[in-house]
Design a protein around this motif. Sequence first.
Motif, PDB file in Angstrom:
ATOM      1  N   ARG A 156       0.856  -1.340  -0.070  1.00 52.83           N
ATOM      2  CA  ARG A 156      -0.079   0.114  -0.013  1.00 52.83           C
ATOM      3  C   ARG A 156       0.929   1.410  -0.117  1.00 52.83           C
ATOM      4  O   ARG A 156       0.385   2.350  -0.675  1.00 52.83           O
ATOM      5  CB  ARG A 156      -0.929  -0.156   1.018  1.00 52.83           C
ATOM      6  N   ARG A 199       2.123   1.861  -3.319  1.00 49.23           N
ATOM      7  CA  ARG A 199       0.996   2.287  -4.309  1.00 49.23           C
ATOM      8  C   ARG A 199       0.728   3.782  -3.923  1.00 49.23           C
ATOM      9  O   ARG A 199       0.616   4.519  -4.987  1.00 49.23           O
ATOM     10  CB  ARG A 199      -0.279   1.659  -4.293  1.00 49.23           C
ATOM     11  N   HIS A 233       1.258   7.122  -6.271  1.00 57.59           N
ATOM     12  CA  HIS A 233       0.192   7.968  -6.703  1.00 57.59           C
ATOM     13  C   HIS A 233       0.645   9.358  -6.340  1.00 57.59           C
ATOM     14  O   HIS A 233       0.130  10.369  -6.929  1.00 57.59           O
ATOM     15  CB  HIS A 233      -0.919   7.479  -5.967  1.00 57.59           C
TER      16      HIS A 233
END
Length: 342
Positions: free
Chosen positions: A44, A47, A51
């Motif tokens: 996570r 990611r 982002h």
Amino acid sequence: MATLERLRKEMSDLIPEFFRQCRAADENRLAEYNAAVVIQSWFRGSRVRAHLRHLNRMVNVIQKWWRGYLARKYFRNKVKTAYFIMKMNFYNDMAVRIQKMWRGYYVRKYVHNYYALKKYLEGVAIKNSLVRKELEEYATMREKEKLKQDLEKEERRKNYEARKMHYLLSTEQVAGVFNSPYRQYPDEMEFRLQRARPLSHRDLPKKSNDSDGFVDWSDCRHPFSFPTTSLLPPINKKKPQGPFRDVGEVLQQRYKPLEPTLKVATSFTSVEEAREEIKRQEWAKGFQDVMFAPFASFHKNKPYEPLIHTSTEYKRIPYGNQNFRVEEATKWVTKKRASAFG
């Protein structure tokens, strides 16, 4: 039946294995859970960081385009303003040139016409000569009038002096001071004394046409430290009867300076002002009899120790005209040698 028997035999071994596997899973559940959490957090985080990097790139692009747009807009406004100022300066310069040429033409043609100006200056010169001639004649006439007035004034003064000194006129028995027997002809004042009328003591010491203000105040009874005024005529033609004071004394009393009494000259609030002044003096020059205690632990019976440099008074010493404090070794607080301070 054989199959059922075989399954029973396998089930007897499978149940303990099942319980053993369950116990092993219970024992490794916490470690596997922590490992799963670590894997999920790393994934996570990767990611989210990817982002965020994408968002940062997009923000940079947006800011770049927006700042470029603002800069191009500001530059266009600056160029537009500079172009407008340049045009206005050019138009102003052209307007100044046109006005300069037109005003020069108008002034040369209508205002400063050479021939008209020459004619005007010639007229001014002629008028100036005429005015100067008239002014010279007027100045000469004024000088003659002033000289005539001075002569008349001097003549009146001499006549007044002759009237005053009429007692110096020569008699048949005694010659006067202006008729010296050692001179061939008497002085001009002698003939003037003969023509003059004596000055009576009843004549008031006022300015008249025959004296022109030349009044001798030395023998006058009236002081002249106050303004003199003309006297009012009496009610009756006859001289008024009764004791009247002298005119000079009356006028002196009338014009004497005001001398108010102490009650009038004193202010209504003089007592309060005096009390306030006494309070101010007491506050400025008051002193305290109570000894100053610098600390709370100061003992009442312990005397106050003065400073070394303020324990003596200023005295004059024979080393000059300056005042110095005399050092007294007997009053020193610390043990110092007398030779260290002379």
